[in-house]
Scaffold this motif. Structure first.
Motif, mmCIF file in Angstrom:
data_model
loop_
_atom_site.group_PDB
_atom_site.id
_atom_site.type_symbol
_atom_site.label_atom_id
_atom_site.label_comp_id
_atom_site.label_asym_id
_atom_site.label_seq_id
_atom_site.Cartn_x
_atom_site.Cartn_y
_atom_site.Cartn_z
ATOM 1 N N TYR A 168 -16.502 -22.010 98.617
ATOM 2 C CA TYR A 168 -16.345 -22.633 97.307
ATOM 3 C C TYR A 168 -17.422 -22.108 96.357
ATOM 4 C CZ TYR A 168 -13.269 -26.017 99.580
ATOM 5 O OH TYR A 168 -12.251 -26.598 100.275
ATOM 6 N N GLU A 232 -9.168 -32.231 87.718
ATOM 7 C CA GLU A 232 -8.652 -31.231 88.649
ATOM 8 C C GLU A 232 -7.525 -30.461 87.965
ATOM 9 O OE1 GLU A 232 -7.490 -33.036 92.298
ATOM 10 O OE2 GLU A 232 -9.508 -33.747 92.809
ATOM 11 N N GLU A 234 -5.418 -26.227 87.948
ATOM 12 C CA GLU A 234 -5.340 -24.825 88.353
ATOM 13 C C GLU A 234 -5.587 -23.972 87.120
ATOM 14 O OE1 GLU A 234 -1.932 -23.521 90.448
ATOM 15 O OE2 GLU A 234 -2.237 -24.880 92.150
ATOM 16 N N LEU A 237 -8.895 -17.262 86.446
ATOM 17 C CA LEU A 237 -10.250 -16.795 86.195
ATOM 18 C C LEU A 237 -10.316 -15.282 86.377
ATOM 19 C CD1 LEU A 237 -12.092 -19.576 88.236
ATOM 20 C CD2 LEU A 237 -11.635 -19.553 85.789
ATOM 21 N N ALA A 247 -7.223 -20.098 90.683
ATOM 22 C CA ALA A 247 -8.151 -20.937 91.436
ATOM 23 C C ALA A 247 -7.900 -22.401 91.095
ATOM 24 C CB ALA A 247 -9.606 -20.563 91.120
ATOM 25 N N SER A 248 -8.274 -23.267 92.032
ATOM 26 C CA SER A 248 -8.280 -24.703 91.749
ATOM 27 C C SER A 248 -9.689 -25.096 91.330
ATOM 28 C CB SER A 248 -7.853 -25.500 92.986
ATOM 29 O OG SER A 248 -8.803 -25.355 94.024
ATOM 30 N N LEU A 249 -9.792 -25.921 90.286
ATOM 31 C CA LEU A 249 -11.088 -26.299 89.716
ATOM 32 C C LEU A 249 -11.184 -27.817 89.693
ATOM 33 C CD1 LEU A 249 -12.936 -24.753 86.736
ATOM 34 C CD2 LEU A 249 -12.526 -27.206 86.736
ATOM 35 N N MET A 251 -13.821 -30.692 88.409
ATOM 36 C CA MET A 251 -14.991 -30.792 87.530
ATOM 37 C C MET A 251 -15.339 -32.253 87.295
ATOM 38 S SD MET A 251 -15.536 -29.161 83.754
ATOM 39 C CE MET A 251 -15.522 -27.514 84.433
ATOM 40 N N ALA A 266 -18.903 -28.036 88.517
ATOM 41 C CA ALA A 266 -17.570 -27.484 88.793
ATOM 42 C C ALA A 266 -17.546 -26.922 90.210
ATOM 43 C CB ALA A 266 -17.215 -26.390 87.785
ATOM 44 N N ILE A 268 -15.034 -24.694 92.604
ATOM 45 C CA ILE A 268 -13.890 -23.803 92.419
ATOM 46 C C ILE A 268 -13.496 -23.201 93.765
ATOM 47 C CG2 ILE A 268 -13.053 -21.744 91.221
ATOM 48 C CD1 ILE A 268 -15.236 -22.260 89.115
ATOM 49 N N ASP A 270 -10.835 -20.259 95.383
ATOM 50 C CA ASP A 270 -9.911 -19.146 95.131
ATOM 51 C C ASP A 270 -8.611 -19.407 95.888
ATOM 52 O OD1 ASP A 270 -8.593 -16.789 94.728
ATOM 53 O OD2 ASP A 270 -10.254 -15.488 95.307
#
Length: 512
Positions: A168, A232, A234, A237, A247-249, A251, A266, A268, A270
């Motif tokens: 991550y 949350e 997608e 990036l 990627a899923s983020l 925050m 954050a 993140i 991949d």
């Protein structure tokens, strides 16, 4: 009570001035010359010195200089009965506090001594405060050093924990969206060193062509309601080499116990590998569905072979027998009719054989072969169809000397099917291009035509059994070719546009 050192070689003056000072509550120590003055000073703590300039052997200026060397903060008042302005520079340089002219009255003496004593008190207080400040500063420096060491240790521990998570990317930004922390996982994911991106806007990591800058999650305005919620989404990036990835983020807001907003955290992940796995799973599911269709086709083909093939063979024998009977009587119309029957029987037999070829398991024997002879043989087999359609052939085989592990017979059958499809797509003439090249330990063989082409929907269905865009045919040639190529551990891809022709690209692993 101030302690005064009075230095004068005249006893009457020394006694008189001592009495003035004692009556003013001063403690007085007297001396008649240089040596006595230094001896008294060494035995007592003196607050103020009153020194006559004219003394035996060594002058009062010498006393002034020596006392000043021993105690630079001691106020010294000089006296003289014979004012001599030439002495003033020496007196000033020696550090005298004041200068009195004899005869000295009581009021003048007490006033000068009082001022000098007040100065001494202020100087002593200053020295005391400076010592206390120096002591407190030393204690503060020690405390700061200890706290700094604790913070460094805590920071190193936190950094070790964060850097241990390489799967991550963990990024912390300030309220303006500038990067404060960039862990090892982020370095690996984005291909940036932490020192390079620290202080830069985190929004630079986002593909803004996919998402407008106003939707930058690192700069979205924080509202009081729900500011502790985890966001949350997608997001697309980009890495240092400008490659894009999804990627899923997750925050959240970083804030103090009092609610003061410090920035954003954050986390993140991949999703490239997950997307590839999902795509591979989808392809496997499609392959499984195709295999199920082929299995069902195999069961049907076995039934067809049992129910149709033997009767067709019998019909063919009967027709041949009938033809031999009619031929003896030279009845041409009957002979022609029987020939039509035989052709239709042969057509049905060929159709049955095509279905069996698709359904039955392939028995392949792999050997290293050069691709050029195989392509030449296949072109020879379709030569008559090519000439009939007035199709021009162009060869561009960059890998003529390259060997691939193939089953020559099955690969030849697959290529003939593909070549015939291309020729049939150009009934009024065109160009058939066969090219090959090496790419990443694979051989890429492409068959391209300038024919009518296909729509996207047609190109997606072209490998489905019994799907065809032609008025004749069963639609089994392309599924058979795909099956053969896949059993060679290769892949086949079709690219086509209506009116622009079609290209079939085959990818086969090289020998070794």
């Amino acid at each position: 009570m101030p302690r005064i050192l009075l230095v004068d070689d005249e006893p009457n003056i020394r006694w008189t001035m001592a009495e003035f000072l004692k009556r003013a509550n001063c403690e007085v120590c007297t001396a008649a010359n240089f040596e006595e003055a230094l001896a008294v000073f060494g035995e007592n703590e003196i607050d103020v010195a009153v020194v006559d300039i004219v003394l035996p052997r060594k002058s009062g200026i010498s006393v002034l200089e020596e006392l000043h060397n021993l105690d630079p903060d001691l106020p010294i008042i000089m006296m003289t009965g014979e004012p001599n302005l030439s002495h003033l520079p020496d007196i000033v340089r020696a550090g005298a506090y004041d200068f009195l002219t004899k005869p000295v009255t009581k009021e003048v003496l007490l006033k000068a001594v009082t001022r000098a004593f007040e100065k001494k008190q202020l100087q002593d207080e200053k020295s005391r405060l400076e010592k206390e400040i120096a002591q407190h500063a030393g204690q503060l420096e020690v405390a700061i050093a200890e706290r700094t060491a604790e913070l460094v240790e805590a920071r190193n521990f936190l950094k070790t924990v964060l850097d241990s998570s390489t799967e991550y990317a963990i990024i912390v930004t300030d309220p303006a969206g500038r990067i404060l922390l960039f862990n090892r996982g982020a370095e690996l994911m984005f291909q940036y060193e932490a020192e390079r991106v620290t202080g830069r806007p985190a929004g630079e990591l986002i593909c803004h062509e996919e998402q407008s800058p106003s939707q930058n999650p690192f700069c979205v305005e924080i509202t009081a309601a729900g500011q502790n919620d985890v966001q949350e989404l997608e997001i697309k990036l980009k890495r240092a080499d400008e490659t894009r990835f999804v990627a899923s983020l997750a925050m959240t807001i970083v804030q103090t116990a009092e609610g003061r907003w410090l920035g954003r955290l954050a986390i993140i992940k991949d999703l490239t590998v997950e997307r590839q796995q999902e795509e591979e799973l989808r392809q496997m599911q499609e392959q499984l569905a195709r295999n199920e269709k082929i299995a069902a086709l195999g069961r049907m083909a076995a039934q067809v072979a049992h129910e149709v093939r033997n009767p067709l063979s019998g019909l063919r024998l009967y027709a041949l027998h009938l033809k031999s009977k009619v031929a003896d009587k030279l009845i041409e119309s009957e002979v022609s009719l029987i020939d039509k029957i035989l052709r239709n029987i042969d057509h049905l037999a060929d159709t049955t054989e095509q279905i069996l070829n698709v359904a039955r398991p392939l028995q392949l024997t792999f050997q290293p072969k050069r691709i050029e002879p195989i392509v030449d043989d296949c072109l020879q087999l379709v030569e008559s169809q090519r000439r009939a359609s007035q199709v021009e052939v162009k060869l561009d085989l960059e890998t003529a000397e390259t060997a691939v592990e193939v089953d020559e017979a099955s690969l030849r059958s697959a290529l003939v099917n593909l070549l015939l499809n291309s020729i049939q797509a150009m009934p009024t003439g065109g160009v058939l291009t066969v090219s090959s090249r090496k790419c990443d330990q694979h051989l890429l063989l492409a068959i391209a035509d300038t024919g009518c082409g296909m729509s996207v929907e047609q190109a997606e269905k072209v490998f489905e059994p019994f799907y065809t865009t032609k008025s004749t045919g069963l639609g089994l040639g392309m599924p058979f070719a795909k099956r053969v190529i896949e059993q060679h551990r290769g892949t086949v891809r079709v690219t086509s546009s209506p009116g622009q022709g079609t290209e079939v690209e085959i990818k086969l692993p090289l020998t070794g």
